[in-house]
Structure formats: C-alpha cells, structure tokens
Design a protein around this motif. Structure first.
Motif, PDB file in Angstrom:
ATOM      1  N   GLU A 237       1.216  -1.503   0.335  1.00  0.00           N
ATOM      2  CA  GLU A 237       0.301  -0.090  -0.415  1.00  0.00           C
ATOM      3  C   GLU A 237       0.843   1.379   0.286  1.00  0.00           C
ATOM      4  O   GLU A 237       1.952   0.643   1.245  1.00  0.00           O
ATOM      5  N   GLY A 238       0.638   2.633  -0.255  1.00  0.00           N
ATOM      6  CA  GLY A 238       1.211   3.256  -1.010  1.00  0.00           C
ATOM      7  C   GLY A 238       1.296   4.363   0.573  1.00  0.00           C
ATOM      8  O   GLY A 238       2.346   4.114   1.331  1.00  0.00           O
ATOM      9  N   VAL A 239       0.912   4.681   1.715  1.00  0.00           N
ATOM     10  CA  VAL A 239       0.060   5.821   2.696  1.00  0.00           C
ATOM     11  C   VAL A 239      -0.417   5.256   3.293  1.00  0.00           C
ATOM     12  O   VAL A 239      -1.918   5.251   3.171  1.00  0.00           O
ATOM     13  N   ILE A 240      -0.756   4.932   4.563  1.00  0.00           N
ATOM     14  CA  ILE A 240      -1.750   4.641   5.830  1.00  0.00           C
ATOM     15  C   ILE A 240      -1.891   6.293   6.213  1.00  0.00           C
ATOM     16  O   ILE A 240      -0.520   6.332   6.511  1.00  0.00           O
ATOM     17  N   ILE A 241      -2.817   5.652   7.323  1.00  0.00           N
ATOM     18  CA  ILE A 241      -2.735   7.108   8.416  1.00  0.00           C
ATOM     19  C   ILE A 241      -3.940   6.651   9.236  1.00  0.00           C
ATOM     20  O   ILE A 241      -5.470   5.669   8.769  1.00  0.00           O
ATOM     21  N   SER A 242      -3.646   5.729  10.765  1.00  0.00           N
ATOM     22  CA  SER A 242      -4.146   5.574  11.103  1.00  0.00           C
ATOM     23  C   SER A 242      -4.188   5.484  12.529  1.00  0.00           C
ATOM     24  O   SER A 242      -3.160   5.975  12.826  1.00  0.00           O
ATOM     25  N   GLY A 243      -4.308   4.389  13.287  1.00  0.00           N
ATOM     26  CA  GLY A 243      -4.504   4.597  14.934  1.00  0.00           C
ATOM     27  C   GLY A 243      -4.802   3.382  15.039  1.00  0.00           C
ATOM     28  O   GLY A 243      -5.575   2.404  15.052  1.00  0.00           O
ATOM     29  N   GLU A 244      -4.786   3.188  16.385  1.00  0.00           N
ATOM     30  CA  GLU A 244      -5.119   2.017  17.803  1.00  0.00           C
ATOM     31  C   GLU A 244      -5.782   2.863  18.683  1.00  0.00           C
ATOM     32  O   GLU A 244      -5.072   2.744  19.287  1.00  0.00           O
ATOM     33  N   GLY A 245      -6.717   1.871  19.515  1.00  0.00           N
ATOM     34  CA  GLY A 245      -7.337   2.076  20.724  1.00  0.00           C
ATOM     35  C   GLY A 245      -7.727   3.729  20.571  1.00  0.00           C
ATOM     36  O   GLY A 245      -8.281   3.830  20.118  1.00  0.00           O
ATOM     37  N   GLY A 246      -6.841   4.251  22.043  1.00  0.00           N
ATOM     38  CA  GLY A 246      -7.297   5.971  22.111  1.00  0.00           C
ATOM     39  C   GLY A 246      -6.259   6.009  21.499  1.00  0.00           C
ATOM     40  O   GLY A 246      -6.609   7.118  21.310  1.00  0.00           O
ATOM     41  N   LEU A 247      -5.470   5.580  20.660  1.00  0.00           N
ATOM     42  CA  LEU A 247      -4.044   6.879  19.829  1.00  0.00           C
ATOM     43  C   LEU A 247      -4.612   6.804  18.485  1.00  0.00           C
ATOM     44  O   LEU A 247      -5.497   5.912  17.773  1.00  0.00           O
ATOM     45  N   ALA A 248      -4.793   8.218  17.825  1.00  0.00           N
ATOM     46  CA  ALA A 248      -5.180   8.163  16.630  1.00  0.00           C
ATOM     47  C   ALA A 248      -4.029   9.471  16.196  1.00  0.00           C
ATOM     48  O   ALA A 248      -4.224  10.083  16.141  1.00  0.00           O
ATOM     49  N   SER A 249      -3.343   8.843  14.497  1.00  0.00           N
ATOM     50  CA  SER A 249      -2.714   9.851  13.827  1.00  0.00           C
ATOM     51  C   SER A 249      -2.806  11.109  13.258  1.00  0.00           C
ATOM     52  O   SER A 249      -4.114  10.947  13.112  1.00  0.00           O
ATOM     53  N   SER A 250      -3.065  12.343  13.857  1.00  0.00           N
ATOM     54  CA  SER A 250      -3.015  13.606  13.349  1.00  0.00           C
ATOM     55  C   SER A 250      -2.340  14.325  13.239  1.00  0.00           C
ATOM     56  O   SER A 250      -1.008  14.670  12.861  1.00  0.00           O
ATOM     57  N   GLY A 251      -3.069  15.362  11.984  1.00  0.00           N
ATOM     58  CA  GLY A 251      -2.684  16.960  11.147  1.00  0.00           C
ATOM     59  C   GLY A 251      -1.364  16.195   9.872  1.00  0.00           C
ATOM     60  O   GLY A 251      -0.937  16.902  10.240  1.00  0.00           O
ATOM     61  N   SER A 252      -1.200  15.094  10.110  1.00  0.00           N
ATOM     62  CA  SER A 252      -0.936  14.811   8.624  1.00  0.00           C
ATOM     63  C   SER A 252      -1.258  15.176   7.270  1.00  0.00           C
ATOM     64  O   SER A 252      -2.159  15.915   6.841  1.00  0.00           O
ATOM     65  N   VAL A 253      -0.125  15.710   6.697  1.00  0.00           N
ATOM     66  CA  VAL A 253      -0.347  16.289   5.175  1.00  0.00           C
ATOM     67  C   VAL A 253       0.292  15.855   4.379  1.00  0.00           C
ATOM     68  O   VAL A 253       1.190  15.016   4.654  1.00  0.00           O
ATOM     69  N   VAL A 254      -0.051  14.763   3.569  1.00  0.00           N
ATOM     70  CA  VAL A 254       0.332  13.795   1.927  1.00  0.00           C
ATOM     71  C   VAL A 254      -0.387  14.924   0.869  1.00  0.00           C
ATOM     72  O   VAL A 254      -1.784  15.284   0.566  1.00  0.00           O
ATOM     73  N   ARG A 255       1.307  15.349   0.255  1.00  0.00           N
ATOM     74  CA  ARG A 255       0.592  16.134  -0.679  1.00  0.00           C
ATOM     75  C   ARG A 255       1.965  16.672  -2.097  1.00  0.00           C
ATOM     76  O   ARG A 255       2.874  15.829  -1.895  1.00  0.00           O
ATOM     77  N   ASP A 256       1.687  16.301  -2.950  1.00  0.00           N
ATOM     78  CA  ASP A 256       2.349  16.720  -3.887  1.00  0.00           C
ATOM     79  C   ASP A 256       3.424  15.193  -4.521  1.00  0.00           C
ATOM     80  O   ASP A 256       4.016  15.199  -4.758  1.00  0.00           O
ATOM     81  N   ASN A 257       3.123  14.226  -3.991  1.00  0.00           N
ATOM     82  CA  ASN A 257       3.189  13.345  -4.035  1.00  0.00           C
ATOM     83  C   ASN A 257       3.180  12.235  -5.339  1.00  0.00           C
ATOM     84  O   ASN A 257       1.581  12.756  -5.623  1.00  0.00           O
ATOM     85  N   VAL A 258       3.849  11.393  -5.714  1.00  0.00           N
ATOM     86  CA  VAL A 258       3.327  11.211  -6.799  1.00  0.00           C
ATOM     87  C   VAL A 258       3.156   9.040  -6.302  1.00  0.00           C
ATOM     88  O   VAL A 258       4.093   8.610  -5.822  1.00  0.00           O
ATOM     89  N   ILE A 259       2.601   8.348  -6.015  1.00  0.00           N
ATOM     90  CA  ILE A 259       1.960   7.185  -5.537  1.00  0.00           C
ATOM     91  C   ILE A 259       1.406   6.319  -6.337  1.00  0.00           C
ATOM     92  O   ILE A 259      -0.485   6.601  -6.680  1.00  0.00           O
ATOM     93  N   THR A 260       1.353   5.613  -6.557  1.00  0.00           N
ATOM     94  CA  THR A 260       1.476   4.232  -8.175  1.00  0.00           C
ATOM     95  C   THR A 260       1.287   2.883  -7.931  1.00  0.00           C
ATOM     96  O   THR A 260       2.637   2.601  -6.955  1.00  0.00           O
ATOM     97  N   ASN A 261       0.741   2.369  -8.555  1.00  0.00           N
ATOM     98  CA  ASN A 261       0.849   0.650  -8.443  1.00  0.00           C
ATOM     99  C   ASN A 261       0.662   0.039  -7.223  1.00  0.00           C
ATOM    100  O   ASN A 261       1.906  -0.536  -7.364  1.00  0.00           O
ATOM    101  N   SER A 262       0.123  -0.125  -6.291  1.00  0.00           N
ATOM    102  CA  SER A 262       0.334  -0.039  -4.562  1.00  0.00           C
ATOM    103  C   SER A 262      -0.159  -2.074  -5.081  1.00  0.00           C
ATOM    104  O   SER A 262      -1.631  -2.330  -5.791  1.00  0.00           O
ATOM    105  N   THR A 263       0.195  -2.756  -4.883  1.00  0.00           N
ATOM    106  CA  THR A 263       0.190  -4.612  -5.277  1.00  0.00           C
ATOM    107  C   THR A 263      -0.649  -5.167  -4.624  1.00  0.00           C
ATOM    108  O   THR A 263      -1.174  -6.153  -4.740  1.00  0.00           O
TER     109      THR A 263
END
Length: 463
Positions: A237-263
């Motif tokens: 997979e290219g990029v995953i934004i995720s969390g578990e339990g009471g934790l959650a990844s936040s404030g992320s910016v994913v920009r201007d990338n070339v994200i391709t051909n995830s298998t």
C-alpha cells in the motif's frame, strides 16, 4: 462550514509548501573532522592518515558540529548512535567525499533516545541482520539525507519513535531511496517507513518503492507529519494514516507525491478502528494503479485536488522514476533531482560482499518465488520438491504454469531452522515444514533455478 474548511486547507498546504521549499541539493562539500576506513584501527587517532576501523568508534569521537567520514567499503556490525550534537549544530556521519562510492553500513542502525541533533547522509544502509527494523530512530532532530536504505526483503526499514524507548521529534527523511523492505510474503506489518510515535516528522523528496507492505505508515501515534514530493511506487500500500485504541494519527499532510501501483490494496488509505484522527489532509497527489483503488474511503482524512493519471515514468523497470515530457503529474514527486536509478543492485549475487553496492550497475527486474511444502526425505543434492506459493509475473513466466518445482541444495545454499531473526544454521530432516524465498535475474528459466542461492526457513515439525 464548507467554505471555512476549504480556507483552512489552503492555509495548511501553503504553509507546508513554504517549508518544503527549504530542500537543497543533497551533498555539498563536506569537511571531514574524523575518519574511519576498513583498514583502520580503533586505537588510532581517527585522522585522515590514521583512521578508525568501526562506525561506532568514529561516531563516539564526534562532538557538536563535527563530521565523521567513512571511506568506501563495507562496515559490518551496524551502528549505534547514543549521543548527538546541539540544535543547529549536529554531529554528521557520511561517506568521505573523496571516496569513489558510498560506504556500506550493514546490520542494525540505531539512533537512541539520547542522541539528538544527528545527520546521516550519503550512506548505503543495509539492514539485514538488524533485528526488528533498521534504521530505528528514537532521538530528536535526526536527519537522513541522500542515503540508500534497504534490507533485501527481511524486515521493516525505518521505525520512528516508540512509546517505550523514546518519542521521536522533528525527524527529517529527505532525498533517500528506500526499497525492498519487509519479508515476503506480506504479513501486513513490514514497511518502508513506519512512523510509530513521533511529532513533526518530514518525509520529503524520497523514492520509496517495492516495499512489501506500506511505503509510509503513520500508526498509531504520528502527529503533524508531512509526506511531500515523494515517489511512492509498487509497495503493498502507498500511504496509510491510522490509529489504535485511544491513539490516532492526526495533523498529517500528504501532498505533491506520485503514489502508484500498490500491489495489495490502495495507494492511500486509513484505518481507525477506535479513535479517529483529525486534521489529516491528502491533497494534490498523483495516484494511479492501486490494486484495490487509489484513495480509499476518506475516514479520518480529507482528500482534495488529487489527480488520477498514469505518471509516465521514464523507466519504471529500471527504477528511473523521472517523469516523461507531458506527464499529467508534472510538478509532483521529488522537488530536487537525485540519482535516477539506485546505486546498488537490490539483490546482489552471493559472490559480492554483504551489502556492497554496484555503483555502475543498473538493477534488472527480478524473478521472485515463494515455495512451501513438507520434506518427504532428508534434504540432499537430490533436491526438494515444493509447491509454488506465490511468484511475481516474471516468476510465473519462468515456471510456465508449473505448480511444483524441485530445488537442489548446493554449497551456495543457506539452510536455517527457526523463525526469521532467531533462525540458526541447521540440517533439514524428513517431515520438516519448509518455506523458501528465492530471487533470480529476469530471464532465468525454471530449469536453471536449482543452481541458484536459496534460503530455507524451517518451522514446526510436521506430525
């Protein structure tokens, strides 16, 4: 409400675009303070005339603002960095600019929680034998710039931060090649960059490709991460934004990338089984060819202004991800040109020293096979007949539809009993379950496979 959200997104993207503009050419002239060489000694003075022998001795000698230079060659035993410099005045570990090729550091590469303000540049980092991940970073304000990082499909590569061993703050991963990380077949746990417990990480201008699971994983507690101007291709997979339990990844910016051909799944996705992240933005990326889709259901992130189109890579097979003229993804991907192809073959032949880069040899596509089976008799030169569990398209072509294959053991074979890192050299017996991973140059016929190097991992005995 809609207008207010759009305005805040514009502000975030504009601010981070300005940050990204700081990126400069990777390797300016370097003044070396201390030296190490493969023919040095750790009791020497570490000068150009009398260099140290090991990476750790070189690093231990550095103070704030000093540069430790490795002459070309292979340094085994990894690196443990347990002290740093000062804000704006880091210690630096790099290849001697007078060397004809990059120094190779093989084994576990570990920057401890006590090591803040450290720069690692222009190295070939081979994480094989490094245990659960390499490089591992728990320090703050640590920069990896212009390196090639791989572990030849044995483990996770970058792990940033830990709730136990130290939260990473202000880590920069810029202008690197990060590839072939993670053991095959996929276990859904082996990634190129794993941002686990960190604040303010910047992942910019990298080529992140052919990693078994995520190219970039933000999980479970990645806060304020910037993922910008990268090529992220051919990962599970290219990029995953995720969390578990009471934790959650936040404030992320994913920009201007070339994200391709995830298998395996999507080029961009999220997973928030409990607490849901906030303030995550996926914008102005070029996405194409994800096996299950390009941008998964936007739970916990906002997707806006992304382009779905073939980026027209110049030569994807040779890992030259430059964009052809007229690419619909122009302006995305690395903002500063780095080498168009990796400096090392991602699968060196057994006769090459461990991790030694072939600076002038471009990689060829590889045949990948995974076999499984139960030994019906003791392993010998007579061979082992195994079921093909999986193979890439080149492998399927070489096998010409065969469901089984006989592999012959020879002196180039490596036989291990146990699981992964705890494996030990052993003797295969009848009844052992076997799991075989094998790579070979493209074009190798099935009949040629028995003579190639192979790795056999033996699990539980068959009863």
């Amino acid at each position: 409400m809609r207008a207010r959200i759009a305005g805040s997104l514009s502000l975030i993207v504009a601010s981070l675009t300005a940050l990204g503009a700081i990126h400069t050419t990777a390797h300016a002239a370097t003044a070396c303070s201390k030296y190490a060489a493969t023919n040095g000694t750790d009791t020497s003075a570490g000068t150009a005339a009398t260099p140290y022998r090991t990476v750790n001795r070189l690093v231990a000698s550095l103070t704030a603002g000093q540069v430790g230079c490795l002459r070309d060659g292979a340094y085994t035993g990894g690196a443990r960095i347990d002290h740093g410099g000062a804000p704006g005045n880091p210690i630096t570990l790099t290849t001697d600019p007078a060397s004809p090729s990059r120094a190779v550091v093989s084994g576990r590469f570990y920057v401890t929680d006590a090591a803040n303000d450290v720069t690692i540049s222009n190295l070939f980092i081979d994480g094989r034998g490094g245990g659960a991940g390499s490089p591992v970073v728990n320090g703050d304000r640590v920069t990896f710039s212009g390196n090639e990082v791989t572990n030849y499909n044995t483990e996770i590569c970058f792990i940033l931060g830990s709730s136990i061993f130290g939260r990473a703050v202000g880590v920069v991963i810029d202008g690197n090649r990060i590839h072939n990380c993670g053991a095959l077949p996929s276990s859904n746990m082996d990634h190129g960059i794993y941002v686990a417990a960190a604040n303010g990480v910047r992942i910019t201008n990298n080529y992140i490709y052919d990693n078994v699971d995520r190219g970039v994983q933000l999980y479970p507690d990645a806060q304020g991460t910037l993922v910008a101007n990268n090529v992220i291709d051919g990962n599970g997979e290219g990029v995953i934004i995720s969390g578990e339990g009471g934790l959650a990844s936040s404030g992320s910016v994913v920009r201007d990338n070339v994200i391709t051909n995830s298998t395996i799944r999507n080029n961009v996705e999220s997973s928030f089984p409990s607490a849901v992240g906030t303030g995550n933005v996926v914008t102005h990326n070029c996405v194409f060819g994800g096996r299950q889709g390009n941008i998964g259901p936007a739970r916990g992130f906002t997707a806006i202004g992304n382009v779905t189109a073939d980026p027209l890579y110049l030569n994807r097979g040779a890992k030259d991800f430059a964009l052809r003229a007229g690419s619909p993804c122009a302006g995305m991907g690395p903002a500063v040109t780095t080498s168009a192809a990796p400096a090392a073959d991602p699968a060196p032949p057994p006769t090459r020293p461990l991790g030694h880069p072939a600076a002038t040899r471009k990689p060829r596509p590889r045949v990948h096979f995974v076999f499984r089976g139960v030994l019906r008799r003791n392993a010998s030169h007579a061979g082992i007949r195994l079921l093909v569990r999986s193979a890439n398209r080149h492998g399927r072509g070489a096998l010409a539809g065969a469901r089984t294959v006989t592999l012959r053991l020879n002196r180039a074979s490596v036989i291990r009993k146990g699981r992964r890192h705890h494996a030990r050299i052993g003797v295969l017996r009848a009844g052992d379950r076997v799991f075989v991973r094998l790579r070979a140059p493209l074009g190798t016929p099935a009949a040629g496979l028995p003579a190639l190097r192979l790795v056999v991992d033996v699990g539980r005995r068959h009863r």
